[in-house]
Scaffold this motif. Structure first.
Motif, PDB file in Angstrom:
ATOM      1  N   ARG A  42     -26.865  79.428  64.857  1.00  0.00           N
ATOM      2  CA  ARG A  42     -26.048  80.637  64.816  1.00  0.00           C
ATOM      3  C   ARG A  42     -26.094  81.389  66.129  1.00  0.00           C
ATOM      4  O   ARG A  42     -25.089  81.893  66.631  1.00  0.00           O
ATOM      5  CB  ARG A  42     -26.567  81.540  63.689  1.00  0.00           C
ATOM      6  CG  ARG A  42     -25.471  82.070  62.828  1.00  0.00           C
ATOM      7  CD  ARG A  42     -26.014  82.756  61.624  1.00  0.00           C
ATOM      8  NE  ARG A  42     -25.331  84.009  61.503  1.00  0.00           N
ATOM      9  CZ  ARG A  42     -25.672  84.964  60.690  1.00  0.00           C
ATOM     10  NH1 ARG A  42     -26.717  84.836  59.933  1.00  0.00           N
ATOM     11  NH2 ARG A  42     -24.971  86.045  60.623  1.00  0.00           N
ATOM     12  N   TRP A  43     -27.298  81.483  66.685  1.00  0.00           N
ATOM     13  CA  TRP A  43     -27.488  82.153  67.983  1.00  0.00           C
ATOM     14  C   TRP A  43     -26.653  81.451  69.055  1.00  0.00           C
ATOM     15  O   TRP A  43     -26.000  82.111  69.874  1.00  0.00           O
ATOM     16  CB  TRP A  43     -28.967  82.129  68.344  1.00  0.00           C
ATOM     17  CG  TRP A  43     -29.274  82.565  69.737  1.00  0.00           C
ATOM     18  CD1 TRP A  43     -29.430  83.845  70.188  1.00  0.00           C
ATOM     19  CD2 TRP A  43     -29.451  81.707  70.883  1.00  0.00           C
ATOM     20  NE1 TRP A  43     -29.688  83.834  71.533  1.00  0.00           N
ATOM     21  CE2 TRP A  43     -29.705  82.551  71.981  1.00  0.00           C
ATOM     22  CE3 TRP A  43     -29.413  80.327  71.069  1.00  0.00           C
ATOM     23  CZ2 TRP A  43     -29.934  82.041  73.269  1.00  0.00           C
ATOM     24  CZ3 TRP A  43     -29.633  79.819  72.340  1.00  0.00           C
ATOM     25  CH2 TRP A  43     -29.887  80.669  73.415  1.00  0.00           C
ATOM     26  N   ARG A  45     -23.914  79.727  68.670  1.00  0.00           N
ATOM     27  CA  ARG A  45     -22.477  79.940  68.462  1.00  0.00           C
ATOM     28  C   ARG A  45     -22.018  81.281  69.012  1.00  0.00           C
ATOM     29  O   ARG A  45     -20.883  81.416  69.461  1.00  0.00           O
ATOM     30  CB  ARG A  45     -22.143  79.836  66.962  1.00  0.00           C
ATOM     31  CG  ARG A  45     -22.110  78.410  66.445  1.00  0.00           C
ATOM     32  CD  ARG A  45     -21.411  78.326  65.106  1.00  0.00           C
ATOM     33  NE  ARG A  45     -22.109  79.069  64.067  1.00  0.00           N
ATOM     34  CZ  ARG A  45     -23.057  78.573  63.291  1.00  0.00           C
ATOM     35  NH1 ARG A  45     -23.445  77.307  63.457  1.00  0.00           N
ATOM     36  NH2 ARG A  45     -23.650  79.309  62.366  1.00  0.00           N
ATOM     37  N   ARG A  46     -22.881  82.271  68.973  1.00  0.00           N
ATOM     38  CA  ARG A  46     -22.471  83.596  69.466  1.00  0.00           C
ATOM     39  C   ARG A  46     -22.849  83.831  70.926  1.00  0.00           C
ATOM     40  O   ARG A  46     -22.607  84.901  71.467  1.00  0.00           O
ATOM     41  CB  ARG A  46     -23.074  84.706  68.585  1.00  0.00           C
ATOM     42  CG  ARG A  46     -24.559  84.908  68.730  1.00  0.00           C
ATOM     43  CD  ARG A  46     -25.042  86.015  67.793  1.00  0.00           C
ATOM     44  NE  ARG A  46     -26.478  86.235  67.885  1.00  0.00           N
ATOM     45  CZ  ARG A  46     -27.043  87.122  68.681  1.00  0.00           C
ATOM     46  NH1 ARG A  46     -26.300  87.882  69.448  1.00  0.00           N
ATOM     47  NH2 ARG A  46     -28.356  87.266  68.704  1.00  0.00           N
ATOM     48  N   THR A  47     -23.450  82.829  71.560  1.00  0.00           N
ATOM     49  CA  THR A  47     -23.844  82.959  72.961  1.00  0.00           C
ATOM     50  C   THR A  47     -22.860  82.203  73.834  1.00  0.00           C
ATOM     51  O   THR A  47     -22.795  80.976  73.783  1.00  0.00           O
ATOM     52  CB  THR A  47     -25.276  82.408  73.175  1.00  0.00           C
ATOM     53  OG1 THR A  47     -26.186  83.132  72.337  1.00  0.00           O
ATOM     54  CG2 THR A  47     -25.700  82.572  74.626  1.00  0.00           C
ATOM     55  N   ARG A  48     -22.108  82.934  74.607  1.00  0.00           N
ATOM     56  CA  ARG A  48     -21.111  82.332  75.492  1.00  0.00           C
ATOM     57  C   ARG A  48     -21.487  82.626  76.944  1.00  0.00           C
ATOM     58  O   ARG A  48     -21.465  83.772  77.379  1.00  0.00           O
ATOM     59  CB  ARG A  48     -19.719  82.899  75.185  1.00  0.00           C
ATOM     60  CG  ARG A  48     -19.187  82.484  73.822  1.00  0.00           C
ATOM     61  CD  ARG A  48     -18.799  81.007  73.817  1.00  0.00           C
ATOM     62  NE  ARG A  48     -18.336  80.577  72.500  1.00  0.00           N
ATOM     63  CZ  ARG A  48     -19.114  80.038  71.584  1.00  0.00           C
ATOM     64  NH1 ARG A  48     -20.396  79.866  71.836  1.00  0.00           N
ATOM     65  NH2 ARG A  48     -18.623  79.666  70.424  1.00  0.00           N
ATOM     66  N   ARG A 134     -29.662  91.082  76.281  1.00  0.00           N
ATOM     67  CA  ARG A 134     -29.189  91.702  75.038  1.00  0.00           C
ATOM     68  C   ARG A 134     -30.244  91.675  73.931  1.00  0.00           C
ATOM     69  O   ARG A 134     -30.126  92.391  72.939  1.00  0.00           O
ATOM     70  CB  ARG A 134     -27.932  90.999  74.546  1.00  0.00           C
ATOM     71  CG  ARG A 134     -28.184  89.592  74.012  1.00  0.00           C
ATOM     72  CD  ARG A 134     -26.930  88.893  73.560  1.00  0.00           C
ATOM     73  NE  ARG A 134     -27.245  87.604  72.959  1.00  0.00           N
ATOM     74  CZ  ARG A 134     -26.319  86.731  72.585  1.00  0.00           C
ATOM     75  NH1 ARG A 134     -25.049  86.996  72.756  1.00  0.00           N
ATOM     76  NH2 ARG A 134     -26.688  85.581  72.025  1.00  0.00           N
ATOM     77  N   ASP A 135     -31.250  90.813  74.091  1.00  0.00           N
ATOM     78  CA  ASP A 135     -32.245  90.639  73.030  1.00  0.00           C
ATOM     79  C   ASP A 135     -33.649  91.058  73.466  1.00  0.00           C
ATOM     80  O   ASP A 135     -34.639  90.598  72.901  1.00  0.00           O
ATOM     81  CB  ASP A 135     -32.293  89.170  72.583  1.00  0.00           C
ATOM     82  CG  ASP A 135     -31.178  88.826  71.603  1.00  0.00           C
ATOM     83  OD1 ASP A 135     -30.797  89.720  70.826  1.00  0.00           O
ATOM     84  OD2 ASP A 135     -30.697  87.690  71.627  1.00  0.00           O
TER      85      ASP A 135
END
Length: 312
Positions: A42-43, A45-48, A134-135
């Motif tokens: 999931r991580w 998929r949202r990391t571009r 961001r994290d």
């Protein structure tokens, strides 16, 4: 099989890193983006990655075994970036030849092309902002939780148990730490000591490097990778202690002063002191005075409660 040949001097000099290394975590994250890892699906998929950062994938493969100078150990990102950009030419070239295919960026970096090194700086900055920056709070929470648990194991069972518990399938053969992994390698600090560093973006085999202090660096997967980190206290723990008190206990996986607690939680110093006192009375927090400051930290009992009730 990974074998660490440790001497008595090495075992006396085992320590944990004081914090995450920004560029090392970036390197691990870029490697994980290229791996088929269900925990990070999931991580991923949202990391571009920005276009400017894509050339980094020419340097850092899914195994994370890229040039050592690209992801050094440092306390801050800017410090680490300075270390990358000031790498001696001969060392950079040797690392690039050793680890990379002769594609565009590695070849130009090895030739000391100024534009290529400028592109590397921009790529690292842009990738860091998207992937790691961001994290930061979740990364720190995972790192602190891992070290807090390892310290409990060390205190209760000794450094041998703590080292053997870093990775599944690890065991002792005399003073050699043996880790069951497919590739064979052998490493010996020879009295330099061993620095342990959990990585919140890595679930693969332990990685070996050199710390800036000269000790051998062992990077291992943190107990809970960053996609599973929840920086909020769990509902069950909040119901038991109260949400603010549960948050205080969660923060105290690391030593904090009363003022730091108040600032972190947005409460008054008096309120932070009261919550810490209540937790201390329950045996969940220990307090000591250092000059004018009062410092608090979770006890082994408090850490066990957090570990049972909170998935970092």
């Amino acid at each position: 099989m990974l074998r660490l040949r440790l001497t008595a001097d090495d075992l006396l000099r085992v320590r944990f890193a004081t914090g995450p290394a920004p560029l090392l975590e970036l390197g691990m994250a870029l490697a994980t983006l290229q791996r088929d890892d269900a925990v990070f699906a999931r991580w991923a998929r949202r990391t571009r990655l920005p276009r400017t950062a894509l050339p980094l994938l020419e340097l850092i493969p899914p195994s994370a075994a890229g040039p050592l100078f690209v992801d050094p150990v440092s306390e801050g990102f800017e410090d680490g970036l300075d270390m990358v950009l000031s790498t001696p030419h001969d060392r950079a070239r040797a690392e690039l030849v050793r680890t990379c295919s002769p594609t565009s960026l590695p070849r130009r970096l090895a030739d000391r092309d100024r534009e290529a090194w400028g592109a590397l700086e921009h790529a690292l900055r842009d990738a860091y902002g998207v992937v790691v920056g961001r994290d930061e709070a979740r990364i720190r929470a995972s790192f602190d939780a891992d070290l807090a648990w390892r310290r409990v194991v060390t205190a209760e069972q000794g450094v041998g148990a703590a080292l053997a518990g870093l990775y599944p399938g690890s065991r002792w053969d005399g003073t050699d730490l043996v880790v069951d992994v497919p590739e064979d390698s052998e490493h010996a600090p020879r009295g330099r000591g061993l620095t342990l560093m959990p990585s919140v973006f890595w679930t693969g085999r332990p990685m070996i490097g050199t710390h800036t202090d000269g000790s051998m660096l062992l990077v291992y997967p943190a107990l809970t990778p960053v996609p599973l980190v929840d920086t909020e206290p769990p509902d069950a723990l909040a119901a038991l202690l109260g949400r603010t008190r549960a948050a205080v206990l969660s923060i105290l996986v690391e030593h904090r002063t009363t003022s730091e607690l108040a600032l972190k939680l947005g409460i008054s110093v008096a309120s932070a002191s009261t919550h810490a006192k209540t937790l201390r009375g329950a045996g969940l927090v220990a307090t000591r005075r250092e000059g004018k400051a009062v410092r608090h930290v979770a006890t082994p009992l408090g850490l066990r409660l957090l570990r049972q009730g909170l998935t970092f």
